[in-house]
Structures are given as structure tokens and as C-alpha cells.
Scaffold this motif. Structure first.
Motif, PDB file in Angstrom:
ATOM      1  N   PHE A   1       7.057  58.446-129.570  1.00  0.00           N
ATOM      2  CA  PHE A   1       7.550  57.071-129.482  1.00  0.00           C
ATOM      3  C   PHE A   1       8.843  56.848-130.268  1.00  0.00           C
ATOM      4  CE2 PHE A   1       2.947  56.716-128.657  1.00  0.00           C
ATOM      5  CZ  PHE A   1       3.035  56.229-127.372  1.00  0.00           C
TER       6      PHE A   1
ATOM      7  N   LYS B   1      12.062  58.076-128.919  1.00  0.00           N
ATOM      8  CA  LYS B   1      12.497  57.473-127.663  1.00  0.00           C
ATOM      9  C   LYS B   1      12.986  56.043-127.880  1.00  0.00           C
ATOM     10  CE  LYS B   1      11.577  61.075-125.306  1.00  0.00           C
ATOM     11  NZ  LYS B   1      12.665  61.912-124.828  1.00  0.00           N
ATOM     12  N   ILE B   2      12.639  55.479-129.047  1.00  0.00           N
ATOM     13  CA  ILE B   2      13.131  54.124-129.347  1.00  0.00           C
ATOM     14  C   ILE B   2      14.495  54.234-130.013  1.00  0.00           C
ATOM     15  CG2 ILE B   2      12.684  52.046-130.726  1.00  0.00           C
ATOM     16  CD1 ILE B   2       9.646  52.794-130.397  1.00  0.00           C
ATOM     17  N   PHE B   3      14.615  55.227-130.887  1.00  0.00           N
ATOM     18  CA  PHE B   3      15.902  55.467-131.553  1.00  0.00           C
ATOM     19  C   PHE B   3      16.367  56.887-131.241  1.00  0.00           C
ATOM     20  CE2 PHE B   3      13.789  52.470-134.582  1.00  0.00           C
ATOM     21  CZ  PHE B   3      14.597  51.395-134.303  1.00  0.00           C
TER      22      PHE B   3
ATOM     23  N   ARG C   1       3.406  42.472-131.094  1.00  0.00           N
ATOM     24  CA  ARG C   1       4.092  43.332-130.120  1.00  0.00           C
ATOM     25  C   ARG C   1       4.636  42.537-128.941  1.00  0.00           C
ATOM     26  NH1 ARG C   1      -1.197  45.916-129.382  1.00  0.00           N
ATOM     27  NH2 ARG C   1      -0.321  47.563-130.653  1.00  0.00           N
ATOM     28  N   ASP C   2       4.141  41.302-128.737  1.00  0.00           N
ATOM     29  CA  ASP C   2       4.643  40.486-127.622  1.00  0.00           C
ATOM     30  C   ASP C   2       5.719  39.492-128.058  1.00  0.00           C
ATOM     31  OD1 ASP C   2       2.785  41.733-125.932  1.00  0.00           O
ATOM     32  OD2 ASP C   2       1.214  40.387-126.640  1.00  0.00           O
TER      33      ASP C   2
ATOM     34  N   ASP D   1       8.940  39.916-128.861  1.00  0.00           N
ATOM     35  CA  ASP D   1      10.151  40.109-128.049  1.00  0.00           C
ATOM     36  C   ASP D   1      10.206  41.542-127.530  1.00  0.00           C
ATOM     37  OD1 ASP D   1      12.092  41.728-129.879  1.00  0.00           O
ATOM     38  OD2 ASP D   1      11.410  40.087-131.173  1.00  0.00           O
ATOM     39  N   ASP D   2      11.194  41.796-126.683  1.00  0.00           N
ATOM     40  CA  ASP D   2      11.298  43.106-126.017  1.00  0.00           C
ATOM     41  C   ASP D   2      11.568  44.263-126.972  1.00  0.00           C
ATOM     42  OD1 ASP D   2      10.806  42.290-123.522  1.00  0.00           O
ATOM     43  OD2 ASP D   2      12.909  42.039-122.948  1.00  0.00           O
ATOM     44  N   ASN D   3      12.127  43.941-128.126  1.00  0.00           N
ATOM     45  CA  ASN D   3      12.558  45.021-129.018  1.00  0.00           C
ATOM     46  C   ASN D   3      11.593  45.313-130.156  1.00  0.00           C
ATOM     47  OD1 ASN D   3      14.812  45.816-127.642  1.00  0.00           O
ATOM     48  ND2 ASN D   3      16.109  44.245-128.577  1.00  0.00           N
ATOM     49  N   VAL D   4      10.390  44.728-130.078  1.00  0.00           N
ATOM     50  CA  VAL D   4       9.381  45.073-131.084  1.00  0.00           C
ATOM     51  C   VAL D   4       8.464  46.130-130.478  1.00  0.00           C
ATOM     52  CG1 VAL D   4       7.414  44.248-132.434  1.00  0.00           C
ATOM     53  CG2 VAL D   4       9.393  42.777-132.110  1.00  0.00           C
ATOM     54  N   PHE D   5       8.385  47.281-131.125  1.00  0.00           N
ATOM     55  CA  PHE D   5       7.512  48.364-130.642  1.00  0.00           C
ATOM     56  C   PHE D   5       6.470  48.627-131.726  1.00  0.00           C
ATOM     57  CE2 PHE D   5      11.629  48.842-128.639  1.00  0.00           C
ATOM     58  CZ  PHE D   5      11.282  48.966-127.301  1.00  0.00           C
TER      59      PHE D   5
ATOM     60  N   TYR E   1       2.783  50.007-132.955  1.00  0.00           N
ATOM     61  CA  TYR E   1       1.721  50.973-132.637  1.00  0.00           C
ATOM     62  C   TYR E   1       0.699  50.963-133.771  1.00  0.00           C
ATOM     63  CZ  TYR E   1       5.305  52.438-129.443  1.00  0.00           C
ATOM     64  OH  TYR E   1       6.258  52.435-128.466  1.00  0.00           O
TER      65      TYR E   1
END
Lengths: 292, 424
Positions: free
Chosen positions: B175, B178-180, B293-294, B296-300, B302
Motif C-alpha cells: 500500500f 503505491k500511495i507515495f 477513511r471516508d 476524503d479521497d486522499n486519506v488511506f 489501514y
């Protein structure tokens, strides 16, 4: 005389390469990847040979001879870029995305007229401008396809990361920043190239002498392309204003913008059989005999 | 020819025992010297990692091999540990089982984490050190070279090494990366100091992370970790500031009620201008409210359950590959044993054939000298003798070959030597 290569020859190579790329979903296999690259390379070689043959037959560069050849060049360019990227980024499942576009482009040329564009033979003096116009458009279209594919990959990668799913072993996609960057640059590049392409087309039409073939500015293709260009310009403006991290919106916008553009361009090509079908000049003075 | 391995590993012995019996790299020369002086005719390879201590022995003459007890005594003398403390943990294998064991070890089938890649390098290094210290010989060379080949074959022909199986490696590898694209310019905030956070930070450091902020309720613990990782301590009472500035957040406090509810993080997001943030919530119970996690789009975000589910999935898919890997190992064991037995029986077969040929040549010479009129049929006579010799030699050689499939046929080889008076 050059030996002939049929479309089926390289189409089959690309189909096999695509089939092998799909095996990535089942896991990593260096052997299958290598064979896939081999088939893509073989297909590209046959494709190149085919375009050289066509050019030799029509005595014109493939970009100028017919819509069939123009689309073949677009497919060839995409396949070439894919092959280079696949060799450099062997882990990435780029073929799963790029090869279907190549296949659609190649397959769609089956229904198109092979006959060369007659006006081209007549406009001897301005042929290099015509070549520039066609080249800018084809590069712009390829960049647009790249932007569209990177946007699709971005959305898939984003969805996977948000829904916390593992990626299948062999099915790797680039990271979000890399995809966002590729998307942005491809979009801007396609906009610049297509703008220059349209501009050169307009200049060609305006500057055409009375006795030579020309394209009317009121032709549907010119008007629709102008509309799509305006839509793209709007997206570019938005992109330049919003420099923040809005990757997902950018991806959706580029999918809409570039999708419209590609659908329009190829739709028109397929519907009319020729991008400039609206006008036909009687001036065929310099037309050589065309071997089929 | 005989092979033997005496070993203890993570399955047979506790770490406390393995620690006592392990060979540090700087003590290996002394270990090889001790082995050589005790058993001068044997070949040796010592494989010592955190999960296993194994001593491989090979020798042509089986009577010269050290016994299990003698090797246990060697361990005891070398490490100054009483035999009784570890004897029951020390296992032994001989013959083809040694080959199978080493192939399984090298192919990572015997590892704590199935399919982990480090073991191949460790086997390679152990073999190379054995060569440097003149421990290895022709048999161990064949054995270890083939083991490395088997490891490669298993890696390329099966999916045993695919998919990460530790929580921290899944988090960072599957993860984070792939995010950074890179971590050297990212701010890593570590809240709490759990063991998993330490592992995650280790992976992030491997990926190039440089800016690490440690934020813990206990200042001393934070300082100690910051020193260990080359990071900086950040006051816990300003956590909201650090939440808004960090690109990667690793949290392991397991606080109840949860440390970061949605509203708290919402404010931090606004300050962060919604830049991408990778949150690893390794606390139990969770430190970050799941609804974050919901935002915004840029919060990932886990949590440990998400990551554990992927680890389990990867473990299961690796398990499915085990049978394929074991089949490869079995094929390679048969192949190598065949080659080794052929090597062991080859000299006797050659001597037997040479001796018979010598007799045949002498008899032919005598025959053609005494009966020169047979000269015209010489080729026919020679062919007949040749066929006779081959037919007579066929049964004993066939029996030898059959026996060799089960192991070196020492009894039969000895019988052949005595029956045909074959010289050494």
C-alpha cells in the motif's frame, strides 16, 4: 519488390501478447512475460513492414495516404511506446491496458477504405504542411490515449488502495503519484499537439489556392473537432488553476475530455471512412497509379 | 559416500537453545578448525542463522563419519554448553534425507515465513565460508551448488515467494509504496511504541524514510526510540499539529476510547489541505475511528485487521504452492542422488571393465598367435568375444545399478572387489 505482410499477421501477434499479459492475474511468470514481449516485438516488426509496404505502394508517407494508414500509424506508435515501457518497467501490467487499444485501432482499420486520399497527390507544394498537420494530430491522439489509459489506471489503483485489496502478484500498476503525473503530462501534451494540429489544418484550408483541393471550414469534422478542442481547453484551464492534490477529479476529467476527443475523432473516421470526406477536388493531376 | 546433517531449528528448539549453539561469523574459522582436527577426512558446511544451526558432513567412507553423539559433544565443547541442555533438540538426518532437507531449507520450505528470500543468501554465504575455510569438498560442493539451483527453480517455477506475509511489509510494500513514490521527503509520525510500529518503521527506513517523529505519552520511551531510529521527539500534547503535517502516520497506542475520532482528524485534514496521508493503525483497539477513511479521497487508512486479512490470503496462496515446490525438490533429490551414486559406483565399474578387457586382449593375442589361419575371421571372432564379455558383465552391473538407486551399495561394491580381485 517488398514482400507483403497482412494485417492479420501483426494483429495475431498483438492478440497473443495480450492473452499472455492477462495471465498476470494468475501470478508472476517471467517466462510468459518474456514470450509476451517477444510477440509484441514480432508484431511491431510486422506492423512496421506493413506500413513501409503501404508507403511504397502509394508513394506517400502512411500519415498522408489514407485514414486506414493514419490509424495504423497511431496503433504502431502506441505499440512502440508500450514495448519500450514494458522493457523498462517489466513488473507493470501496462499491456493489459495498452494492448486492447492497439487491437481496437488495428481491427477497426479493416472496415476502412485503403485508397489513398486523392487531394494529397494534387497538393504537391503544400504536402509537407499536410504531413505536419497529420503528424501533429496523430501524436496528439496517441498522447490522448496515453492520458486516458493512465487516468483509468489511476482510478483502479485508487479504488484498490481505498478498498484495501491486495494486488494480484503479477498485476502491478504504477503508484498514484506516478500515474497522476503521467496523466497530467499526457493531457497537456495532447492538448498542445492537437492545438497545433488543428491550427496547421486551418492554415492549410485557408491558404489553399483556388485550383487546389481544400477542406471547408464548415465541414462537420472541423466543427465537431473545434467543439471538442474547446472542451479540452476548459479542462486544461482547470488543471492549470487547480495544482493541488486532486488526482481523482483530474482522472475523471481527463477520461471525459480525452474520451470525448478520441470517440469523436475515431467515430468520425469510422463513420465517414475519411477525415476530410466532405470535399473532393477534381484536381487529380499528379496522381500516380496505385497498386492494391 | 555418506551424507549427514545434525541440526536444530525453529521447529525443534527454542530460541534460547539456538542462541547458545549458533556460530557467529567471527567464530566460524575456529569451528572449522576444530571440526577438521576431530574428523580430518570429512567435508563440512556450517549453516547458522537466527532460525537454524546446521552442520552438514559428507564423506566417501561411511565408517569415518562422526556419530550424532560425537557432534553433540563438539557443540558442547565449542560453545561450552552441557550436552544435556540441548541433546533432545538436536536432530539428525542421513543419506538422501540430508539432500531433501537442504533443498527444502534453501527453497525456503523450512523457513518460519514460508517463501522468505533471505535464506538463499544465507545458504550461499554458508557455502562460500565453508570453501574459504577449506571445509567443503567434492560432495558438499555438489550438494550446495545443486541446492542453490533448486532454490532458484522453486522461486521461478512456483508462486512460493509471492505476496508479503508480515503486517508491516504488506502495509509498506503493498500500500505505502503505491500511495507515495518515495519516502525520503515524507514526514513519518509514529504514535506509541508497539513492536509492530518498530517493524513498520524499519520497512519505511528501508524505503528511504528520513524524517521520523516519535510522539508518545511517555517522554523517556519516545526519546529512546527517536535515538534508535535517528528521529525526533514531538510533544504528545500537540498531536493535532503533527497529524496535519505528517504524510505517514503509524499508530500503536491501542487507547480506549480511540485516540483520533473523526472530528479531530477532520480538522487536521483541513489544515493539511487534503494532501495524501497514509495511516497505519496498528493499535488494538483501533486508534483511528474507521469512518476517517471516508473523509476524503486522499486519506488511506489501514487497520490491523485489513492487513492481517491480506497476510492470511498470501499465506494461503503460498501454501497452495508448497506441493509444487516439494515435487521439484523430490525430482532434484533423485537426480542428485543418482549422480552421486553413479560417482560412487563408477570407479568400480570402470576397474571391472578394464580388468576384463585386459584378459580379453591377452587371450585374443594368444589365440591369433597360435592359430594364424583365423586371421581372416578376426573381426567376427573379436565381435563374438566382445558380446560374450558384455553379456557376462551385464547381470552384476545391472544389480549394482539397482542397488545404487537405494543408496551407495557398499556391500555389493565390496563383494565385487573381492570376487574379481579389483585393486584399489
Amino acid at each position: 519488390m517488398m514482400p507483403h505482410t497482412s494485417i492479420l499477421c501483426f494483429l495475431a501477434c498483438y492478440v497473443v501478447a495480450f492473452g499472455l499479459e492477462l495471465t498476470r492475474f494468475r501470478g508472476k511468470s517471467a517466462v510468459s512475460r518474456l514470450i509476451s514481449l517477444g510477440f509484441t516485438g514480432a508484431g511491431l516488426l510486422a506492423h512496421t513492414w506493413y506500413l513501409l509496404n503501404r508507403s511504397h505502394e502509394t508513394s506517400l508517407p502512411p500519415l498522408l495516404s489514407s485514414t486506414h494508414d493514419w490509424m495504423q500509424v497511431a496503433a504502431w506508435l502506441l505499440a512502440l511506446i508500450y514495448l519500450v515501457l514494458a522493457v523498462l518497467q517489466n513488473e507493470m501490467a501496462l499491456g493489459v491496458f495498452v494492448l486492447p487499444v492497439v487491437l481496437v485501432l488495428v481491427a477497426s482499420t479493416y472496415g476502412l477504405n485503403h485508397a489513398p486520399n486523392n487531394e494529397i497527390y494534387a497538393m504537391q507544394a503544400r504536402r509537407s504542411w499536410g504531413l505536419l498537420h497529420a503528424a501533429l494530430l496523430v501524436f496528439g491522439v496517441v498522447a490522448a490515449a496515453g492520458g486516458l489509459l493512465s487516468a483509468v489506471m489511476y482510478l483502479l489503483q485508487h479504488r484498490r488502495l481505498k478498498t484495501r485489496h491486495a494486488q494480484p502478484g503479477g498485476f502491478q500498476m504504477p503508484s498514484l503519484p506516478r500515474l497522476a503525473q503521467a496523466n497530467r503530462w499526457a493531457f497537456l501534451l495532447s492538448f498542445v499537439l492537437l492545438t497545433l494540429g488543428y491550427a496547421s489544418g486551418l492554415m492549410l484550408a485557408i491558404a489553399a489556392p483556388d485550383d487546389e483541393a481544400s477542406v471547408s471550414l464548415m465541414e462537420p469534422v472541423v466543427l465537431i473537432s473545434g467543439g471538442v478542442w474547446t472542451l479540452m481547453a476548459g479542462v486544461v484551464g482547470w488543471l492549470l488553476v487547480h495544482r493541488g492534490p486532486v488526482g481523482r477529479q483530474v482522472a475523471w476529467l481527463t477520461i471525459v475530455g480525452l474520451g470525448c476527443l478520441l470517440l469523436t475523432l475515431f467515430g468520425l473516421q469510422l463513420a465517414t471512412g475519411n477525415i476530410h470526406s466532405g470535399t473532393r477536388s477534381a484536381a487529380h493531376a499528379a496522381q500516380p497509379e496505385v497498386r492494391r | 559416500m555418506n551424507l549427514q546433517v545434525v541440526y536444530c531449528n525453529h521447529q525443534s528448539a527454542e530460541i534460547s537453545v539456538r542462541e547458545k549453539l549458533g556460530f557467529a561469523k567471527d567464530r566460524l574459522p575456529a569451528a572449522y578448525a576444530a571440526l577438521r582436527s576431530a574428523f580430518p577426512r570429512a567435508e563440512w558446511v556450517v549453516l547458522s542463522t537466527c532460525n537454524r544451526v546446521e552442520v552438514y558432513t559428507a564423506q566417501e567412507d561411511p565408517t569415518q563419519l562422526p556419530s550424532h553423539h560425537e557432534l553433540a559433544q563438539f557443540f558442547s565443547d565449542f560453545h561450552r554448553v552441557p550436552v544435556a541442555e540441548f541433546f533432545d533438540d538436536l536432530l539428525e538426518r542421513t543419506g538422501p534425507d540430508v539432500v531433501r532437507h537442504l533443498f527444502q531449507v534453501a527453497a525456503s520450505l523450512d523457513s518460519m515465513v514460508l517463501g522468505e528470500p533471505q535464506i538463499v543468501a544465507q545458504v550461499k554465504e554458508a557455502y562460500s565460508l565453508a570453501q574459504q575455510h577449506s571445509g567443503s569438498g567434492p560432495l558438499t560442493n555438489a550438494l550446495f551448488q545443486r541446492a542453490l539451483g533448486v532454490a532458484k527453480r522453486v522461486r521461478t517455477e512456483t508462486g512460493l515467494a509471492e505476496g508479503r506475509v508480515s503486517i508491516a511489509s504488506v502495509a509498506v510494500g503493498d500500500f505505502g509504496r503505491k500511495i507515495f513514490d518515495r519516502f525520503d521527503d515524507k514526514k513519518i509520525l509514529v504514535i506509541g511504541a508497539g513492536e509492530m510500529a518498530i517493524e513498520a518503521v524499519r520497512y519505511l527506513k528501508d524505503e528511504g524514510a528520513r524524517q521520523i517523529w516519535v510522539c508518545n505519552r511517555t517522554q523517556e520511551r519516545a526519546e529512546s526510540l527517536a535515538r534508535e531510529w535517528g528521529g525526533e521527539v514531538r510533544p504528545f500534547d500537540r498531536l493535532d499539529d503533527w497529524l496535519s503535517q505528517a504524510d505517514v502516520i503509524v499508530s500503536t497506542t491501542g487507547a480506549d476510547p480511540c485516540l483520533v475520532p473523526v472530528n479531530r482528524f477532520k480538522q487536521a485534514r483541513a489544515k493539511a489541505k487534503y494532501k495524501p496521508v497514509f495511516v497505519l493503525d496498528l493499535g488494538v483497539p483501533r486508534d483511528f475511528e474507521p469512518a476517517i477513511r471516508d473523509l476524503d479521497d486522499n486519506v488511506f487508512l489501514y487497520c490491523i485487521d485489513d492487513l492481517e486479512a491480506i497476510c492470511e490470503q498470501n499465506r494461503r496462496s503460498r501454501q497452495r504452492e508448497v506441493d509444487k515446490a516439494l515435487t521439484i525438490v523430490d525430482q532434484e533429490v533423485d537426480k542428485l542422488m543418482g549422480e552421486l551414486y553413479h560417482r560412487a559406483t563408477g570407479p568400480i565399474v570402470k576397474r571391472l571393465r578394464d580388468q576384463w578387457r585386459e584378459v580379453v586382449d591377452q587371450e585374443k593375442k594368444r589365440l591369433f598367435q597360435r592359430l594364424p589361419h583365423l586371421e581372416k575371421d578376426r573381426s567376427e571372432i573379436e565381435r563374438s568375444i566382445e558380446q560374450m564379455v558384455n553379456k557376462l558383465l551385464h547381470p552384476p552391473l545391472e544389480a549394482l545399478r539397482d542397488e545404487a538407486r537405494e543408496g551407495t551399495p557398499h556391500g555389493l561394491l565390496d563383494a565385487l572387489r573381492r570376487l574379481f580381485r579389483l585393486q584399489e
